[in-house]
Structure formats: C-alpha cells, structure tokens
Scaffold this motif. Structure first.
Motif, mmCIF file in Angstrom:
data_model
loop_
_atom_site.group_PDB
_atom_site.id
_atom_site.type_symbol
_atom_site.label_atom_id
_atom_site.label_comp_id
_atom_site.label_asym_id
_atom_site.label_seq_id
_atom_site.Cartn_x
_atom_site.Cartn_y
_atom_site.Cartn_z
ATOM 1 N N LEU A 45 83.816 146.863 -20.637
ATOM 2 C CA LEU A 45 83.121 147.788 -19.743
ATOM 3 C C LEU A 45 84.089 148.490 -18.804
ATOM 4 C CD1 LEU A 45 79.883 145.799 -18.830
ATOM 5 C CD2 LEU A 45 79.996 147.971 -20.069
ATOM 6 N N LYS A 91 76.049 154.945 -16.955
ATOM 7 C CA LYS A 91 75.512 153.751 -17.624
ATOM 8 C C LYS A 91 76.509 152.589 -17.529
ATOM 9 C CE LYS A 91 74.274 152.469 -22.311
ATOM 10 N NZ LYS A 91 74.109 152.971 -23.669
ATOM 11 N N THR A 92 77.778 152.871 -17.792
ATOM 12 C CA THR A 92 78.808 151.836 -17.785
ATOM 13 C C THR A 92 78.972 151.218 -16.402
ATOM 14 O OG1 THR A 92 79.971 152.907 -19.601
ATOM 15 C CG2 THR A 92 81.251 151.388 -18.254
ATOM 16 N N ASN A 97 76.837 151.130 -13.942
ATOM 17 C CA ASN A 97 75.649 150.323 -13.633
ATOM 18 C C ASN A 97 75.708 148.970 -14.341
ATOM 19 O OD1 ASN A 97 73.667 151.691 -11.801
ATOM 20 N ND2 ASN A 97 74.044 153.348 -13.247
ATOM 21 N N HIS A 98 76.167 148.967 -15.586
ATOM 22 C CA HIS A 98 76.319 147.704 -16.322
ATOM 23 C C HIS A 98 77.371 146.810 -15.656
ATOM 24 C CE1 HIS A 98 73.587 148.236 -19.616
ATOM 25 N NE2 HIS A 98 74.169 149.342 -20.037
ATOM 26 N N GLU A 143 75.854 145.141 -12.549
ATOM 27 C CA GLU A 143 74.873 144.106 -12.888
ATOM 28 C C GLU A 143 75.538 142.888 -13.533
ATOM 29 O OE1 GLU A 143 72.184 146.137 -15.496
ATOM 30 O OE2 GLU A 143 71.397 147.407 -13.887
ATOM 31 N N GLU A 144 76.399 143.142 -14.505
ATOM 32 C CA GLU A 144 76.978 142.040 -15.276
ATOM 33 C C GLU A 144 78.030 141.267 -14.496
ATOM 34 O OE1 GLU A 144 77.800 142.855 -19.414
ATOM 35 O OE2 GLU A 144 76.170 144.338 -19.459
#
Length: 155
Positions: A91, A100-101, A103-104, A107-108
C-alpha cells in the motif's frame, strides 16, 4: 465508565516497540486530519513515503528480526502479522488511486497496530524466555522519531 480498557503492562524490552507504534497511530490521525482538511492526497502520499522509509520499514524489520522469532514463523499470529506487513508495504508503495490507497493505509495500519499491541505483543511477552527478552532489549535500539517538519499538512 463500564467499557474502559486498562493500560497494558509491557515488559521493558518490548516498550520501545509500543512507543514506535504510537507514532504509527499518530500517522493514522494525521491522515484523517489531512483528509478532513481537504489536503491533497499527493501531499499526504509524500509524507507517508517519508514516514514509511524512515520509521515504519525499519520498525517492521526489527519486529520480524527480534520479536517474531519468539513464537516462530508457523504461529498463526506471526503469519497474520507478516501478511499485514507485506500488505502495508504494498500500500505504501502504491502510486495510483491515491485516495483509495491512503484510506486503506489509515484503516489497515490502525487495525494492524492494535492487533499487535492487544494480542500479539501480549502473547510474545507471555511466551518469551528471560533470555529472549534480554536479547530483544540488547539488540533493538528504539527508533528515534524525528518529525518531518517540511510539510506539516495536518496542522
């Protein structure tokens, strides 16, 4: 008051890893703050790249070298942590679909740190021999966090 978590007691040899995790959680906060303030994803990506190279990648390397051997590569929690390290590395290296990346990543990374703190490190601390804890303490030098002040997009 009912559902407050008690602070986790860490063995002194593991405490530096937990302090490094704090910086990772702050990165998640910075990302959320930047998005909330309408900061460009390109600007957030630039800081994330710096953070990954200077702090997160060395932190992953040290966990894998000093902490994870206590449980061994075949332990389910170690497999999960290694898989998450690989996913986060991918990521952070992504250069397309930044919204999108990023945000990932937020979260991750948050979920990963909380898993390590609440579950994995607790088990490592329980299972480690005094010799293993001493080895972690001797060989892992806490990564000094020196902020990148060139572009504090979260302020």
């Amino acid at each position: 008051m009912g559902n407050t978590r008690k602070p986790l007691k860490r063995h002194k040899s593991i405490q530096p890893f937990s302090r490094e995790h704090h910086q990772g959680l702050l990165l998640c906060w910075k990302i959320r703050k930047g998005i909330q303030n309408g900061v460009s994803y390109k600007k957030i990506k630039k800081y994330n790249d710096w953070f990954f190279e200077n702090h997160l990648k060395p932190h992953f390397d040290d966990e894998e070298k000093y902490m994870f051997p206590v449980l061994g590569d075949n332990h389910e929690m170690i497999k999960k942590a290694l898989s998450e390290h690989r996913r986060l590395t991918r990521l952070f290296g992504e250069t397309t679909s930044l919204e999108k990346t990023i945000n990932h990543i937020e979260e991750e990374l948050d979920r990963h740190i909380r898993f390590e703190e609440r579950e994995l490190f607790m088990l490592i601390q329980e299972k480690a021999t005094p010799e293993e804890l001493k080895k972690i303490d001797e060989f892992h030098q806490e990564l000094d966090f020196i902020e990148n002040t060139k572009d504090k997009y979260w302020e």
